[in-house]
Design a protein around this motif. Structure first.
Motif: not given
Length: 175
Positions: A28-35, A37-41
């Motif tokens: 979930t933390i990695v998904a937040q970091i990647i998100g 980069f793409f402007g997704v919260a």
């Protein structure tokens, strides 16, 4: 023997579930970091917190059986013979009773969270009974492990947390 294998499997399975929730935290933390980069919260704070609670409670029984919990053995080391056994029984029995109490109220909390439809306030709006179920189940498994240990001590067996302790702590230096 079948009951022993069943209980050991329960403790091991609970330990694996605990590890899976640790992986969920990192995902979930990695998904937040990647998100980002793409402007997704992506709200990883809440799901990581729920996973942390699940990992903690589901890992309690496995950790207990493998001497991962902190124990103060001063009284047990000073006692000998039957007094040492009584002291060990008191300690495990008290913990079993306390965990039984916590387990009862944990399941009560899960039930009323479900009945009242409690929802988490974050972006994900997770029904609270779901993460609280992991806490209640983990508490139940630890209660079972403590009762299992209590029965073993009453039968004269060496407690699992003593038998499974690392050589580093065999000299009693774990106080």
């Amino acid at each position: 023997m079948a009951v022993r294998r069943l209980l050991d499997g329960l403790y091991l399975g609970s330990g694996y579930l605990s590890a899976l929730f640790l992986v969920a935290i990192s995902l979930t933390i990695v998904a937040q970091i990647i998100g980002r980069f793409f402007g997704v919260a992506i709200d990883s704070t809440e799901s990581a917190g729920f996973s942390l609670a699940a990992s903690t409670f589901l890992g309690l029984a496995y950790t207990f059986r493998h001497d991962g919990h902190i124990r103060v053995t001063l009284l047990i080391r000073l006692a000998s013979g039957p007094l040492a056994k009584v002291t060990e029984l008191w300690g495990v029995g008290f913990c079993a009773a306390a965990m039984g109490y916590l387990t009862y109220w944990s399941f009560d909390l899960v039930y009323f969270s479900y009945v009242f439809g409690d929802i988490s306030p974050g972006l994900l709006a997770i029904p609270f009974w779901i993460p609280r179920s992991a806490m209640a189940v983990g508490a139940l498994i630890l209660t079972i492990a403590l009762i299992d240990e209590l029965i073993g001590i009453l039968r004269g067996q060496t407690p699992s947390y003593v038998a499974n302790s690392s050589a580093l702590f065999k000299d009693g230096g774990d106080d």
